[in-house]
Design an enzyme around this catalytic site. Structure first.
Site, short mmCIF file in Angstrom:
data_model
loop_
_atom_site.label_atom_id
_atom_site.label_comp_id
_atom_site.label_asym_id
_atom_site.label_seq_id
_atom_site.Cartn_x
_atom_site.Cartn_y
_atom_site.Cartn_z
N ARG A 77 -8.72 -0.82 7.89
CA ARG A 77 -9.72 0.07 7.30
C ARG A 77 -10.06 1.23 8.22
O ARG A 77 -11.22 1.51 8.50
CB ARG A 77 -10.98 -0.69 6.93
CG ARG A 77 -11.76 0.04 5.85
CD ARG A 77 -12.99 -0.70 5.41
NE ARG A 77 -13.56 -0.01 4.27
CZ ARG A 77 -14.01 -0.63 3.18
NH1 ARG A 77 -13.96 -1.92 3.08
NH2 ARG A 77 -14.54 0.04 2.19
N CYS A 78 -9.04 1.86 8.74
CA CYS A 78 -9.29 3.05 9.54
C CYS A 78 -8.00 3.83 9.60
O CYS A 78 -6.95 3.35 9.21
CB CYS A 78 -9.78 2.71 10.93
SG CYS A 78 -8.48 2.15 12.04
N GLU B 293 -13.26 4.59 5.03
CA GLU B 293 -13.10 3.93 6.31
C GLU B 293 -14.20 4.28 7.31
O GLU B 293 -14.42 3.56 8.28
CB GLU B 293 -11.71 4.25 6.88
CG GLU B 293 -10.65 3.77 5.90
CD GLU B 293 -9.24 4.15 6.28
OE1 GLU B 293 -8.32 3.44 5.90
OE2 GLU B 293 -9.06 5.17 6.97
N GLN C 252 0.82 -1.20 0.00
CA GLN C 252 0.00 0.00 0.00
C GLN C 252 0.86 1.26 0.00
O GLN C 252 0.33 2.36 0.01
CB GLN C 252 -0.92 0.00 1.23
CG GLN C 252 -1.90 -1.16 1.25
CD GLN C 252 -2.76 -1.20 2.50
OE1 GLN C 252 -2.81 -2.21 3.17
NE2 GLN C 252 -3.44 -0.12 2.84
#
Ligand SMILES: Cc1cc2nc3c(=O)[nH]c(=O)nc-3n(C[C@H](O)[C@H](O)[C@H](O)COP(=O)(O)OP(=O)(O)OC[C@H]3O[C@@H](n4cnc5c(N)ncnc54)[C@H](O)[C@@H]3O)c2cc1C
Lengths: 287, 801
Positions: free
Chosen positions: B383-384, B753, B236
């Site tokens: 996812r945050c 998110e 990522q």
């Protein structure tokens, strides 16, 4: 995630498969592969030889012979679900097959493999007990028949003899006054049962002439809850009796604790599944 | 003559900001032509596979490679001993700690990498790892974080004995990593002492795993002749990987190319640098051939970065009307065996100090202690944005507890405490500046949409009948778009991001960014931003990311930072191009550039109809007819250092029913209102919200990584680890308000998110609400049927007559 080395053999007939089992030491039959291959990938099982029985036509198909339905061992879950014979004459099997695993597994997994494997989490062993099924087995010594009741002896342990193949499963057609019920609790699609319970009830008017309550995944193997059956057999079943039977189901459970739940939860769930199945079967039996 | 329709037509044909343009990525994905790391096959490529520890804590007494090396097709077996001369047996983590690449004398968690086998193919490698003989001496295992700092706790990190100044603070125990505080302790304590009402709630946020569909992997390829290293990997943040690889290997960054090809989901799992990458690179350099390493599912769940594992206590001091006077939050953070959290360097607990939430909190204090345990390292943002999920969970749970104690409805208590619209920009007492928001309007919209009062009435009736119905509410504020380089860096590199846009002579566009899409749809949405800024149809704009040889340097995609940072860079770069284009247009039209006005896709001379130049005409001219003294060409680069984070918010409401006989939950309704500021592609937003809600549902209802006392991870297959299919997934209802960010060039805030961050406490709120009339204030996740039934049974609700 990669199995250790093995040799692959394709069997062309039942006789050929039996011969090959004899010819190769520690060989395993390969049916749908959905129990065997995961174990091989984890290297829990390392059979040096696989005998593939997928090409054997005589092991497939479902046919009606009088009051008996004969199901080839290599019939897949999806074929069970879509069989008109079963839909009409044995709804329990259709219902149970729909709750097995997920669509991918049902496309390849076979009823014979499910019964022969010996995993207490498999649904069909209990279903076979509830249906009072008979198994047709072929071995080096010829053919024999064996009742489902008595076939399941423990985890990965059943009455299959050396080099024997499960060829056919025979179940009775459902009749007037007979009802089927199947309830299964699972955490999610693709999971084995937390607890499951197939039930077959035969009514004589309002009186329960016979009942078979079987249980999935709450003991080392599929079992019948006989004490619970005894409470209901010969009676007009009402809510109070169902509660008494459920208590007996709970007492019959001997599950292994895992992430699906502890002994308490699984036993209670088995009782609840039995309750639900008894009610569903009663409803069907009463027409 | 009215030409608004014509202008509108031109505007629509751009498919710019606000258009629900179909995703450009999907054509290849739905046809199976996506190209993932494991699809790459290079000539002569070898495969790496890991020998892993069966024990969570043990001393390695000996490693015997003989049998493995004797297996035909095996090229090498490497252990820490082999990496030592290269000084690569340990590597730095993003959190200022070090991590063993291959276990050095000791293993610290189950499945830890002990040796790597390099073989002709993955089958031989799998056989060979079974032949590596490792002798272990088992040591006492530490699984319970609460025991980590006991006097008699086993010492985990022998390499740290005596080193009491950690990367973030003094360490007070050998298993202590850091203490980190925010806010004012004494002032907060004083308010608590005198408060009319106080509440306190312990809660555990379980260790979970992002579990992307594609596991982690790489193909390292060292070209010995040109001394050039190419690594395709699931990252990522490819640019940061290049910098780290250069620092570790000594190869100049200019001779390292990192490529992130298509990525099958990241969710934070693909931010870190893993031993598998390092040993593949080493093996390729040593052997001179490409080496591939790809994790299987069990390795993914067991070893590459987990998330959460926070033991939290939330406390609120309030007056009798429920107005918050102070907030106190205590955290025990279980970081596993090595501190490999992926957070901006200065924040060992991420942005946990956003825990004042959407509320006007006068004073607060946050205290976090990080500890080592015998579990895998990680601690990524699943996812945050860097621990925002934990922060939102603790404040939202504690608000519910306060409401319950005071007998005030949980919507009402939020109304009384929200930061008001006129208070923005709002400085929180823990140091953030919330950029914009309108919480009250959003809350009323949701309550009206679901007819909240009717739901509460229905619940009242259900309770009298002994049925369990729960209504959950979560009114969250996120903090995304890391981040301003004055307080955000990773390994010393500021957390800006970048865009480079080239307009070709015929008016089509190629643009590259420092971010990398993993399902977010950057190829689609970035093109829309450029389309609106430049008046060129997004269909003629190509977006490329993930190749460090071509893309400008950026910090990558995680923490909802692509739109807030990369998207801002894209808009600013496009504006640089438009400014140049305006000069060229003025030159072509022989007017002053101030006489021009912009209309959708062209410059027009003010007040002179028909005198105009389209962007396409300008693009052509840029390559043959520019004003004197101007360099030809039409391109721009922007490195955007955001002035602030952005603060998306949302109001989520969940209605569910619980089956008392099995503990199963049926989510009857889930209403999610999100405000992410300007909406670039509403369809993609909707998709991101559906995905995030589904993942949030998974975390709340089923995901966990349980360990037994010996440190064995009990659920590392998809049979146990809960990844919902559409059979389990509830129906989602979505809604929105738009409160643009005042500091973002487009007013956009980032959204992907929010649904994960906001839905999780909402599910817990609903589950607890079903039992609230029985004085239950909190239940820990996951809210699986099994665990919910245990509460039912404990309360005797399943008793039969
Ligand atoms: C994700 C997943 C979920 C699952 N969930 C369920 C579930 O909910 N319920 C359920 O019941 N099952 C479940 N299963 C198991 C699945 O139904 C298997 O397909 C089944 O148990 C075995 O059938 P098979 O045809 O795949 O047999 P195989 O895996 O090929 O064989 C299993 C064993 O039986 C032996 N065998 C196979 N056929 C014969 C035969 N004719 N005679 C003698 N021995 C034979 C094999 O040698 C082997 O030892 C699941 C499997 C997976 C992968």
């Amino acid at each position: 995630m990669i199995p250790s080395e093995f040799e692959y053999h394709k069997a062309t007939s039942i006789q050929d498969a039996i011969a090959q089992l004899g010819a190769h030491e520690d060989a395993k039959l390969l049916a749908g592969g959905h129990s065997l291959l995961p174990m091989m990938k984890l290297r829990f099982a390392e059979p040096p030889h696989l005998i593939d029985i997928n090409g054997i036509e005589e092991l497939r198909g479902i046919r009606l012979e009088g009051d008996t339905i004969c199901i080839g061992a290599m019939t897949t879950e999806n074929e069970l679900i879509h069989s008109e014979i079963l839909q009409q004459h044995c709804p329990l099997l259709v219902e149970a097959a729909r709750l097995v695993a997920d669509p991918q597994v049902r496309n390849r997994g076979t009823i014979g493999g499910d019964v022969a494997h010996g995993d207490p989490g498999n649904d069909h062993p209990a279903v076979m007990l509830a249906l009072d099924a008979t198994f047709v087995l072929h071995g080096p010594g010829g053919e024999r028949q064996q009742a489902a009741n008595g076939f399941f002896l423990g985890t990965y342990w059943n009455d299959l003899q050396e080099h024997e193949i499960l060829v056919e499963l025979r179940v009775p057609v459902i009749k007037k006054g007979v009802g089927h019920g199947y309830s299964k609790l699972k955490r999610k699609t693709g999971d084995y049962a937390v607890a499951g319970s197939p039930v077959v009830i035969e009514l004589d008017g309002e009186v329960c002439r016979d009942i078979r309550i079987a249980l999935t995944n709450v003991a080392p193997m599929a079992i019948r809850a006989e004490a619970a059956e005894n409470i209901l057999r010969g009676k007009v079943i009402d809510d109070a009796l169902i509660e008494q039977a459920a208590a007996e189901v709970l007492a019959a459970c001997d599950p292994a604790e895992d992430l699906r739940g502890d002994v308490l939860y699984k036993s209670h769930m088995a009782a609840e599944m039995a309750r639900r199945s008894i009610r569903a079967a009663l409803l069907q039996a009463r027409g | 003559m009215d030409n608004t329709a014509e202008v509108q037509d031109r505007e629509d044909s751009l498919k710019g900001v606000g258009c629900s343009r179909k995703r450009k990525e999907d054509a290849r994905f739905v046809q199976g032509t996506g190209r993932y790391t494991d699809d790459l096959k290079l000539p002569g490529m070898l495969f790496a596979d890991m020998v892993r520890s069966p024990y969570a804590h043990a001393r390695i007494k000996s490693i015997n490679k003989e049998k493995a090396l004797a297996l035909p097709g095996v090229h090498a077996v490497l252990t820490a001993e082999d990496l030592k001369p290269l000084n690569l047996h340990w590597m730095p983590t993003l959190a200022g700690d070090v991590q063993a690449v291959l276990a050095d004398e000791k293993v610290h968690f189950q499945y830890q990498e002990v040796a790597v086998v390099i073989a002709d193919d993955r089958y031989i490698a799998a056989d060979a790892i079974e032949l590596v003989e490792v002798e272990y001496e088992e040591l006492e295992v530490l699984v319970d974080a609460h025991r980590a700092m006991d006097d008699d706790a086993p010492i985990l990190r022998e390499d740290l004995v005596g080193k009491m100044d950690g990367a973030h603070s003094t360490r007070v125990h050998n298993n202590h990593i850091f203490n980190w505080q925010a806010g004012e302790k004494e002032a907060t304590d004083r308010v608590f002492e005198q408060a009319e009402v106080t509440v306190k709630q312990d809660m555990y946020y379980p260790r979970v795993h992002p579990c992307p569909m594609e596991t982690c992997g790489c193909v390292a390829s060292f070209d010995k002749i040109n001394e050039h290293l190419t690594v395709h990997l699931t990252s990522q943040a490819p640019h940061i990987v290049r910098t780290v690889v250069s620092m570790l290997s000594g190869i100049p960054e200019s001779r390292i190319r990192i490529v992130s090809p298509d990525i099958g989901g990241g969710f934070g799992n693909k931010v870190g640098i893993y031993p598998g990458y390092v040993v593949s690179i080493v093996a390729s350099i040593v052997l001179g051939v490409p080496v591939k390493w790809v994790e299987d599912r069990m390795e993914n769940i067991s070893t590459t970065a987990f998330a959460r594992d926070y033991h939290m206590t939330g406390e609120i001091a309030a007056d009798k009307e429920g107005r918050i006077k102070a907030l106190r939050v205590n955290v025990l953070a279980d970081h596993g065996a090595f501190d490999a959290c992926a957070d901006p360097s200065k924040f060992p607990a991420g942005l946990m100090h956003i825990c004042t939430g959407s509320y006007d909190v006068p004073v607060a204090h946050l205290n976090v202690d990080g500890v080592y345990t015998n579990k895998a390292p990680g601690g990524v943002a699943y996812r945050c944005s860097f621990r925002v999920t934990e922060a939102v969970y603790v404040i939202e749970r504690t608000m519910d507890v306060l409401a319950q104690k005071l007998g005030i409805d949980k919507a009402e208590i939020r109304r009384r405490n929200f930061v008001k619209v006129e208070q923005f920009p709002y400085k929180t007492c823990l140091g953030w500046e919330l950029d914009s928001g309108d919480y009250h309007t959003a809350l009323e919209k949701v309550l009206n949409a679901v007819d909240y009062d009717a739901l509460r009435k229905e619940q009242q009736e259900k309770r009298t009948q002994g049925e369990l119905m729960g209504i959950g509410l979560c009114t969250f504020t996120e903090i995304v778009g890391a981040g301003p380089s004055r307080n955000c860096d990773i390994l010393g590199v500021g957390m800006f991001d970048s865009a480079e846009i080239r307009v070709h002579p015929t008016g089509s566009v190629m643009a590259r960014m420092g971010t990398i899409t993993q399902g977010q749809g950057h190829q689609t949405t970035y093109a829309q931003i450029i389309a609106s800024e430049l008046g060129i149809s997004s269909d003629e704009i190509s977006i490329e990311e993930g190749d460090t040889d071509t893309a400008p340097y950026g910090l990558g995609t995680y923490g909802s930072r692509s739109t807030p940072v990369g998207g801002a860079a894209t808009a600013v770069a496009a504006r640089k191009i438009r400014a140049k284009a305006q000069k060229i247009a003025a030159h072509l039209l022989e007017v002053s550039e101030n006489d021009l006005e912009w209309e959708v896709d062209r410059f027009k001379v003010k007040g002179v109809p028909g005198q105009e130049k389209t962007m396409k005409e300008v693009a052509w001219a840029a390559y043959n007819n520019v004003p004197e003294g101007m360099e030809p060409g039409l391109e721009a680069v922007d490195y955007y250092d955001p002035p602030n984070f952005t603060y998306p918010f949302g109001i989520y409401l969940c209605v569910l029913d619980i089956d008392k006989s099995t503990g199963e939950t049926k989510v009857r309704r889930f209403y999610a209102l999100d405000d992410c500021g300007t909406r670039i592609n509403p369809m993609i937003i909707e998709g991101q919200i559906h995905g995030g809600l589904t993942e949030g549902f998974a975390v709340a209802m089923g995901q966990e990584m349980p360990f037994d006392e010996q440190g064995n991870l009990l659920g590392n297959t998809l049979m146990d680890y809960f990844v919902p299919t559409f059979v389990e997934t509830p129906h989602w209802e979505t809604d929105y308000t738009v409160t643009p960010s005042p500091h973002h060039p487009l007013g956009a805030k980032g959204v992907a998110e929010s649904p994960h961050v906001g839905s999780i406490p909402c599910f817990t709120s609903a589950i607890v609400d079903a039992f609230a009339h029985l004085d239950v204030t909190h239940m820990d996740m996951p809210h699986s049927a099994y665990r919910v039934w245990q509460k039912v049974h404990e309360l005797g609700l399943d008793k039969r007559a």
